[in-house]
Design a protein around this motif. Sequence first.
Motif, PDB file in Angstrom:
ATOM      1  N   LYS A  92       0.942  -1.157  -0.012  1.00  0.00           N
ATOM      2  CA  LYS A  92       0.151   0.277   0.058  1.00  0.00           C
ATOM      3  C   LYS A  92       0.873   1.221   0.092  1.00  0.00           C
ATOM      4  O   LYS A  92       0.565   2.340   0.701  1.00  0.00           O
ATOM      5  CB  LYS A  92      -0.816   0.184   1.192  1.00  0.00           C
ATOM      6  CG  LYS A  92      -1.865  -1.064   1.217  1.00  0.00           C
ATOM      7  CD  LYS A  92      -3.037  -1.296   2.218  1.00  0.00           C
ATOM      8  CE  LYS A  92      -3.499  -2.484   2.226  1.00  0.00           C
ATOM      9  NZ  LYS A  92      -4.633  -2.626   3.480  1.00  0.00           N
ATOM     10  N   GLN A  93       1.853   1.189  -0.567  1.00  0.00           N
ATOM     11  CA  GLN A  93       2.930   2.361  -0.813  1.00  0.00           C
ATOM     12  C   GLN A  93       3.259   2.857   0.624  1.00  0.00           C
ATOM     13  O   GLN A  93       3.415   4.378   0.653  1.00  0.00           O
ATOM     14  CB  GLN A  93       2.287   3.397  -1.564  1.00  0.00           C
ATOM     15  CG  GLN A  93       2.175   2.756  -3.112  1.00  0.00           C
ATOM     16  CD  GLN A  93       1.412   3.703  -4.149  1.00  0.00           C
ATOM     17  OE1 GLN A  93       0.483   4.366  -4.143  1.00  0.00           O
ATOM     18  NE2 GLN A  93       2.230   3.871  -5.126  1.00  0.00           N
ATOM     19  N   VAL A  94       3.340   2.224   1.703  1.00  0.00           N
ATOM     20  CA  VAL A  94       3.837   2.806   2.856  1.00  0.00           C
ATOM     21  C   VAL A  94       5.274   3.309   2.766  1.00  0.00           C
ATOM     22  O   VAL A  94       5.828   2.770   2.058  1.00  0.00           O
ATOM     23  CB  VAL A  94       3.525   1.750   4.166  1.00  0.00           C
ATOM     24  CG1 VAL A  94       2.043   1.562   4.230  1.00  0.00           C
ATOM     25  CG2 VAL A  94       4.343   0.581   3.761  1.00  0.00           C
ATOM     26  N   ASP A  95       5.815   4.184   3.983  1.00  0.00           N
ATOM     27  CA  ASP A  95       7.039   4.550   3.821  1.00  0.00           C
ATOM     28  C   ASP A  95       7.755   3.851   4.639  1.00  0.00           C
ATOM     29  O   ASP A  95       9.153   4.190   4.630  1.00  0.00           O
ATOM     30  CB  ASP A  95       6.913   6.038   4.285  1.00  0.00           C
ATOM     31  CG  ASP A  95       5.886   6.897   3.588  1.00  0.00           C
ATOM     32  OD1 ASP A  95       6.128   6.960   2.172  1.00  0.00           O
ATOM     33  OD2 ASP A  95       5.089   7.644   4.160  1.00  0.00           O
ATOM     34  N   ALA A  96       7.391   3.020   5.507  1.00  0.00           N
ATOM     35  CA  ALA A  96       8.045   2.221   6.619  1.00  0.00           C
ATOM     36  C   ALA A  96       7.094   1.037   6.948  1.00  0.00           C
ATOM     37  O   ALA A  96       5.953   1.046   6.680  1.00  0.00           O
ATOM     38  CB  ALA A  96       8.512   3.001   7.502  1.00  0.00           C
ATOM     39  N   VAL A  97       7.767  -0.197   7.427  1.00  0.00           N
ATOM     40  CA  VAL A  97       7.131  -1.384   7.911  1.00  0.00           C
ATOM     41  C   VAL A  97       7.184  -1.691   9.306  1.00  0.00           C
ATOM     42  O   VAL A  97       8.666  -1.606   9.400  1.00  0.00           O
ATOM     43  CB  VAL A  97       7.110  -2.426   6.931  1.00  0.00           C
ATOM     44  CG1 VAL A  97       6.482  -3.723   7.531  1.00  0.00           C
ATOM     45  CG2 VAL A  97       6.565  -2.126   5.391  1.00  0.00           C
ATOM     46  N   VAL A  98       6.529  -2.122  10.233  1.00  0.00           N
ATOM     47  CA  VAL A  98       6.694  -2.630  11.301  1.00  0.00           C
ATOM     48  C   VAL A  98       6.056  -4.140  11.176  1.00  0.00           C
ATOM     49  O   VAL A  98       5.047  -4.421  11.058  1.00  0.00           O
ATOM     50  CB  VAL A  98       6.276  -1.879  12.605  1.00  0.00           C
ATOM     51  CG1 VAL A  98       6.594  -2.722  13.898  1.00  0.00           C
ATOM     52  CG2 VAL A  98       6.533  -0.351  12.486  1.00  0.00           C
ATOM     53  N   LEU A  99       7.109  -4.975  11.632  1.00  0.00           N
ATOM     54  CA  LEU A  99       6.617  -6.205  11.808  1.00  0.00           C
ATOM     55  C   LEU A  99       6.180  -6.558  13.580  1.00  0.00           C
ATOM     56  O   LEU A  99       7.294  -6.424  14.155  1.00  0.00           O
ATOM     57  CB  LEU A  99       7.666  -7.443  11.443  1.00  0.00           C
ATOM     58  CG  LEU A  99       8.110  -7.222   9.968  1.00  0.00           C
ATOM     59  CD1 LEU A  99       9.169  -8.348   9.685  1.00  0.00           C
ATOM     60  CD2 LEU A  99       6.935  -7.432   9.001  1.00  0.00           C
ATOM     61  N   PRO A 100       5.141  -6.712  13.816  1.00  0.00           N
ATOM     62  CA  PRO A 100       4.946  -6.525  15.263  1.00  0.00           C
ATOM     63  C   PRO A 100       5.101  -8.081  15.978  1.00  0.00           C
ATOM     64  O   PRO A 100       5.553  -8.900  15.432  1.00  0.00           O
ATOM     65  CB  PRO A 100       3.475  -6.447  15.328  1.00  0.00           C
ATOM     66  CG  PRO A 100       2.917  -7.114  13.980  1.00  0.00           C
ATOM     67  CD  PRO A 100       3.902  -7.025  13.317  1.00  0.00           C
ATOM     68  N   GLY A 101       5.075  -7.928  17.491  1.00  0.00           N
ATOM     69  CA  GLY A 101       5.220  -9.078  18.247  1.00  0.00           C
ATOM     70  C   GLY A 101       4.094 -10.028  18.273  1.00  0.00           C
ATOM     71  O   GLY A 101       3.060  -9.605  17.773  1.00  0.00           O
TER      72      GLY A 101
END
Lengths: 234, 87
Positions: free
Chosen positions: A41-50
């Motif tokens: 979705k054209q995000v600027d950064a990604v977090v992989l959560p716990g």
Amino acid sequence: MTARIGVVTFPGSLDDQDTRRAIRLAGAEPVALWHKDKDLKQVDAVVLPGGFSYGDYLRAGAISRFSPVMESVIAQAKAGLPVLGICNGFQILTEAHLLPGGMLGNDHLHFVCRDQRLRVENARTAWTGDYSEGQEIRVPLKNMDGRYVADRYTLDELEAEGRVAFRYLVDGDAADGYGNPNGSLNDIAGITNEAGNVVGLMPHPEHAVEPLVGSGRTDGLPFFTSILKKLVTA
Amino acid sequence: MARVVVDVMLKPEILDPQGQAVQRALPRLGFDGVSDVRQGKRFELEVDGPVDEAALARIHDLAESFLANTVIEDFTVKVEEVAEAAK
């Protein structure tokens, strides 16, 4: 314009909502991403959560690493997309070989859940710019497989290049959050890749962002303000 | 039909606290003389068709990329013919 930061939900993710909330509190726009969808979705950064994606079957993170969304995350991380892996997210990043080494069960064989003291060792990554080097913080830690291991050569390389991003503070009372909680080599709590865009750590900054809840500390908030500042000024 | 067995073990230099816990329990069970225990994983793959070189190569790739994490683990692949009489 603010930054759009994606948070992936895998089957078994637990902290995706808290992470989206932390992103919002920092002033960025959280975007929900789904493990089966390659579209970031054209995000600027990604977090992989716990959490415990796929029940930690085989090895923690081993199955999630092959999910459709990870194909895109791996390709774009290699091209410079900022990616943060928290706890299970850190395990996924090592399984995906975006970060070196691997994660194994805590050396004492028990689940650990406590407020943990850490030292910020590298404030130059995309996710740590709002900390200062040497700063001591306290954030929740909760995991079963938190023992960071790597061969001697890799450890020496991480140390020499300043790529240990966070280290457990060990000199003090365990009841006060000191000590190596899982047998991690070199007391490593988190590391970064060479470029500084990919960071993984076991403790949970997203659970320490509001004075009203949890330990009442906001020591984790700078993760999310750091990346926002980096993206907005970029 | 054949069975291919993939054994996965932690690399020798990596601490195995589960194996240690098992080893420490042995004297309590009256079982002496075991100085070390290491715990691993065994995967049994029932393979359709002949296990030729190509099939084994594919299983080797699977073991290397998925069943084992070669950063921390070693693996072996071996073929176990399933006896006709056992079917």
